[in-house]
Design an enzyme around this catalytic site. Structure first.
Site, short mmCIF file in Angstrom:
data_model
loop_
_atom_site.label_atom_id
_atom_site.label_comp_id
_atom_site.label_asym_id
_atom_site.label_seq_id
_atom_site.Cartn_x
_atom_site.Cartn_y
_atom_site.Cartn_z
N ASP A 125 25.60 -61.51 -17.77
CA ASP A 125 25.04 -62.05 -19.21
C ASP A 125 26.21 -62.84 -19.91
O ASP A 125 25.99 -63.41 -21.06
CB ASP A 125 24.66 -60.96 -20.02
CG ASP A 125 25.65 -59.88 -20.56
OD1 ASP A 125 26.98 -59.94 -20.12
OD2 ASP A 125 25.00 -58.85 -20.95
N GLY A 126 27.63 -62.89 -19.31
CA GLY A 126 28.53 -63.53 -19.73
C GLY A 126 29.14 -62.88 -21.09
O GLY A 126 29.93 -63.43 -22.03
N ARG A 183 45.80 -66.75 -11.58
CA ARG A 183 45.47 -65.21 -10.92
C ARG A 183 45.97 -65.55 -9.48
O ARG A 183 45.67 -66.80 -9.18
CB ARG A 183 44.01 -64.67 -11.07
CG ARG A 183 43.77 -64.51 -12.24
CD ARG A 183 42.21 -64.68 -12.42
NE ARG A 183 41.67 -64.66 -13.65
CZ ARG A 183 41.07 -63.48 -14.44
NH1 ARG A 183 41.04 -62.70 -13.80
NH2 ARG A 183 40.79 -63.86 -15.52
N ASP A 252 41.84 -60.78 -7.92
CA ASP A 252 41.53 -61.67 -9.05
C ASP A 252 41.96 -60.93 -10.11
O ASP A 252 41.96 -61.83 -11.39
CB ASP A 252 40.09 -62.26 -8.95
CG ASP A 252 39.31 -60.54 -9.08
OD1 ASP A 252 39.34 -60.08 -8.07
OD2 ASP A 252 38.70 -60.43 -9.89
N ASP A 262 43.81 -58.21 -16.95
CA ASP A 262 42.18 -57.89 -16.81
C ASP A 262 42.19 -56.43 -17.05
O ASP A 262 41.97 -55.79 -16.00
CB ASP A 262 41.68 -58.52 -15.72
CG ASP A 262 40.80 -59.57 -16.12
OD1 ASP A 262 40.88 -60.07 -16.91
OD2 ASP A 262 40.14 -60.03 -15.00
#
Ligand code: AMP
Ligand code: MG
Length: 486
Positions: A125-126, A183, A252, A262
């Site tokens: 859904d972002g 990355r 990533d 991240d």
């Protein structure tokens, strides 16, 4: 000191063009409110700390307003997730708003995480939820304060926009800062799609923007790889020395700059456990605490593979071989400092290994052990710490050897305490502390997050009155299940 509107942009990554990223505008979240801001991170952009009180602040960092010079873009990358190659990842919910140049000429990527859907959202859904945004904010600023290389966090904004995860939650946005968001997976994407011209262009970009010294070497791409290997050896040594478990070391999520990047279901160890798995979704323990060292090397090999069109494979392999010895040297150095030792003694490495072995069988708090070890002279400190160990015979022989080793450094306890307290934090971001602050924030009370952030920004200081933040977890706090869902 600058006002928010006075930032200077120079969007170098955007200029690489559409093969590297796609233009996407942020999708605002409803009724934005500022949860927490980092004045230390604001300083990196020369921002006046009072600007956090400006109502434009929350509007800019929740997608409602944009600087004229910003050029929001979603970056494309791929990567290896849990060992398998995923050909298309990319910024599915984060946007690189642009690159700000501060007065010192340093570049900082402004990355807005949770900014809505992009061409790389796949089924997502972002959005990012408040819980995970707060966790990334707290960790970014805390690791930096601990001296562990990390991306930084400027602020979190909360909203009334609903988001579905295992249950209904609310959307939030995190403004992340880093000198680069490239990355390992960026290189992998161009390698596996056989876009070798773009692979080279990406390499040139990274070299000129981030590793200009490598351009002076005979083989700049090989020098770049060496730099990444060296930086990651140093980074992972910090994680292992300070008990930080990343949880999702997919390629990533590995930064080309060798910074912690991240944040997901990460954890600092409470009781020492080499096998600790902090990610509830990591069934096989691929990313367990002790596996972080071989996994970092595995990820570096994946990066090396992606560089084979640019560098001879034997040279890459040889450079990759530097990782373990470099890691071990950094780790030993950090652990010597944590144990209060000056100089180097032949038996140090074995003594550190033996300590971890006796810790493993007991219920020893990894952070508090080192802090308390420095509080008083070795004999008294060890007598007090003994109670937490179950292998008492093992502990006693270790303790005797530790005292003998420490005696080599003289007997000035005042100096020993000062240097040990500078290496051993009193305050660490324990999962239960984050959880308490998150639960309050989910009820609209941002006081606890702000206070926790303030305490964790000075992890080595005594901070009278805040001792409760240095306590070991209560029972419920030992078994928190943190998953990938964010
Ligand atoms: P992460 O687990 O956060 O490192 O994300 C792995 C990949 O999934 C990246 O490409 C993210 O952009 C994407 N992703 C994670 N969560 C979402 C989401 N809610 N919506 C869209 N993409 C997502
Ligand atoms: Mg990621």
């Amino acid at each position: 000191m600058k006002r928010l509107t006075e930032l200077t942009f120079d969007n170098r990554y955007a200029r690489l063009g559409d093969a590297f990223s796609t233009e996407v505008l942020p999708e605002p979240i409803a009724e934005p409110r500022l949860v927490v801001a980092s004045t230390a991170a604001m300083k990196l952009l020369d921002l006046d700390p009072h600007e956090a009180e400006n109502e434009v602040f929350a509007e800019l960092f929740s997608g409602h307003k944009l600087w004229n010079e910003a050029e929001p873009r979603a970056m494309v990358y791929s990567g290896h997730q849990f060992g398998s190659y995923n050909p298309r990842l990319g910024d599915g919910r984060g946007l690189l708003l642009g690159e700000v140049v501060n007065d010192a000429g340093e570049y900082w990527d402004l990355h807005l995480k949770g900014a809505g859907q992009t061409p790389y959202s796949r089924m997502g859904d972002g959005r990012a939820v408040l819980r995970s945004s707060i966790r990334e904010f707290l960790a970014s600023e805390h690791l930096h304060a601990l001296g562990i290389p990390s991306s930084r966090a400027l602020c979190v904004t909360a909203s009334s926009t609903p988001v579905w995860r295992e249950k209904q939650e609310s959307a939030a946005m995190l403004l992340r800062l880093a000198p680069s968001h490239v990355r390992f997976g960026h290189f992998e994407y161009f390698y596996y799609t056989q876009q070798h011209e773009q692979l080279k262009q990406l390499g040139e970009h990274v070299l000129s923007c981030h590793f200009p010294d490598c351009l002076q070497q005979d083989e700049p791409y090989l020098a770049m790889f060496r730099e990444v290997v060296e930086r990651n050896a140093e980074l992972i040594a910090h994680w292992q020395a300070y008990g930080f478990c990343h949880g999702v070391m997919n390629s990533d999520n590995m930064s080309i700059l060798g910074i912690t990047f991240d944040y997901g279901p990460y954890a600092f160890l409470d009781d020492f456990d080499a096998k600790h798995i902090c990610n509830h979704s990591d069934d096989s323990g691929r990313y367990s605490f002790s596996n972080q060292v071989p996994i970092a090397q595995w990820n570096l090999a994946a990066l090396g593979q992606a560089l084979t069109p640019l560098v001879e494979v034997d040279s890459l392999r040889e450079t990759l071989g530097l990782f373990l010895p470099l890691y071990q040297a950094h780790y030993l150095d950090l652990m010597r400092r944590r144990l209060g030792w000056l100089g180097a003694d032949e038996g140090d490495e074995a003594l550190i290994q033996r300590l971890l072995q006796v810790m493993q069988s007991g219920a020893v708090d990894y952070t508090n052990f080192f802090r308390e070890l420095g509080d008083s002279a070795p004999q008294q400190a060890l007598a007090r710490l003994r109670d937490d160990f179950t292998d008492l015979a093992g502990f006693d022989t270790w303790a005797a050897d530790y005292r003998a080793r420490s005696a080599l450094d003289g007997d000035d306890q005042e100096q020993r305490r000062t240097r040990m307290h500078a290496a051993n934090p009193k305050y660490i971001l324990r999962n239960y502390l984050a959880q308490q602050a998150i639960e309050a924030a989910e009820q609209g009370d941002y006081g606890p997050v702000r206070e926790l952030h303030a305490v964790l920004s000075q992890p080595f200081a005594e901070q009278p009155g805040q001792e409760r933040y240095a306590q070991r977890p209560p029972d419920w706090g030992k078994h928190l299940e943190i998953s990938c869902s964010s």
